[in-house]
Scaffold this active site. Structure first.
Site, mmCIF file in Angstrom:
data_model
loop_
_atom_site.group_PDB
_atom_site.id
_atom_site.type_symbol
_atom_site.label_atom_id
_atom_site.label_comp_id
_atom_site.label_asym_id
_atom_site.label_seq_id
_atom_site.Cartn_x
_atom_site.Cartn_y
_atom_site.Cartn_z
ATOM 1 N N SER A 176 0.810 -1.222 0.000
ATOM 2 C CA SER A 176 0.000 0.000 0.000
ATOM 3 C C SER A 176 0.842 1.272 0.000
ATOM 4 C CB SER A 176 -0.951 0.017 1.200
ATOM 5 O OG SER A 176 -0.238 0.118 2.414
ATOM 6 N N LYS A 221 0.647 4.331 7.080
ATOM 7 C CA LYS A 221 -0.046 5.202 6.129
ATOM 8 C C LYS A 221 0.395 6.651 6.327
ATOM 9 C CE LYS A 221 -2.907 2.127 4.243
ATOM 10 N NZ LYS A 221 -2.167 0.949 4.733
#
Length: 206
Positions: free
Chosen positions: A123, A160
């Site tokens: 990701s 993230k």
């Protein structure tokens, strides 16, 4: 030595890292701030428990009066702990999460690294954080918009880019195939486990 609770193991690891980084132990206030305690008294209670279990010695009369026992002084030279799979609800630096230690100087990262986290998934591939990489993490409880963080959402730990808007936090992937994770702080639990401060490519350090 009697077994440690996950929180006690986390505090002991923090003490070792602080000594490795700065040459001296942290103060009670620094422990409380780094681990999100409301007061230094909470840190003091954990330190007393560690002393009873033979991990440290407490020297009265000084804010940095913490001394590692010989066994733990040797452990402190092992290097940065590598965190693998994180169990739900457990502190990230709990001993059972440590796969091994890497001989990496924490000071090569700015701010200095407290632990390494094994990256899972792709990701964050667009900024060079790849599957299997070791992410160097500085343990801290707060983050600013735009920083790459290790965050715990409910019981899941993720890496993230952090963005806060009002009472909501958005955790953005660096891969167009992933949608942002939206966290409503009014009814969801979110905590910052640390700030990404560097990447060690898988296989570079063995």
């Amino acid at each position: 030595m009697r077994p440690l609770t996950p929180r006690q193991a986390e505090i002991l690891e923090l003490i070792k890292r602080n000594i490795a980084d700065t040459g001296m132990p942290p103060t009670r206030a620094e422990i409380a701030r780094r681990l999100g305690f409301k007061s230094a008294n909470a840190a003091e209670e954990h330190l007393k428990a560690l002393a009873k279990k033979g991990c440290i010695e407490i020297m009265p009369g000084t804010s940095r009066g913490i001394k590692l026992t010989q066994e733990n002084t040797e452990d402190a030279d092992l290097g940065l702990p590598l965190i693998g799979q994180v169990a739900a609800g457990e502190p990230i630096l709990a001993q059972e999460h440590v796969e091994q230690h890497y001989k990496v100087d924490p000071a090569m990262f700015k701010p200095s690294a407290d632990f390494l986290l094994r990256v899972r998934g792709d990701s964050m591939k667009n900024i060079g954080i790849l599957e299997g990489d070791l992410l160097a993490v500085h343990k801290i409880q707060q983050a600013r918009n735009g920083q790459i963080v290790v965050a715990r959402v409910e019981d899941d730990v993720t890496v993230k880019r952090f963005e806060k808007k009002g009472n909501k936090v958005f955790l953005h992937a660096e891969n167009e195939e992933y949608s942002p994770i939206e966290v409503d702080l009014a009814n969801q639990s979110l905590s910052i486990e640390g700030l990404a401060v560097g990447v060690i490519r898988n296989g570079d350090w063995q």
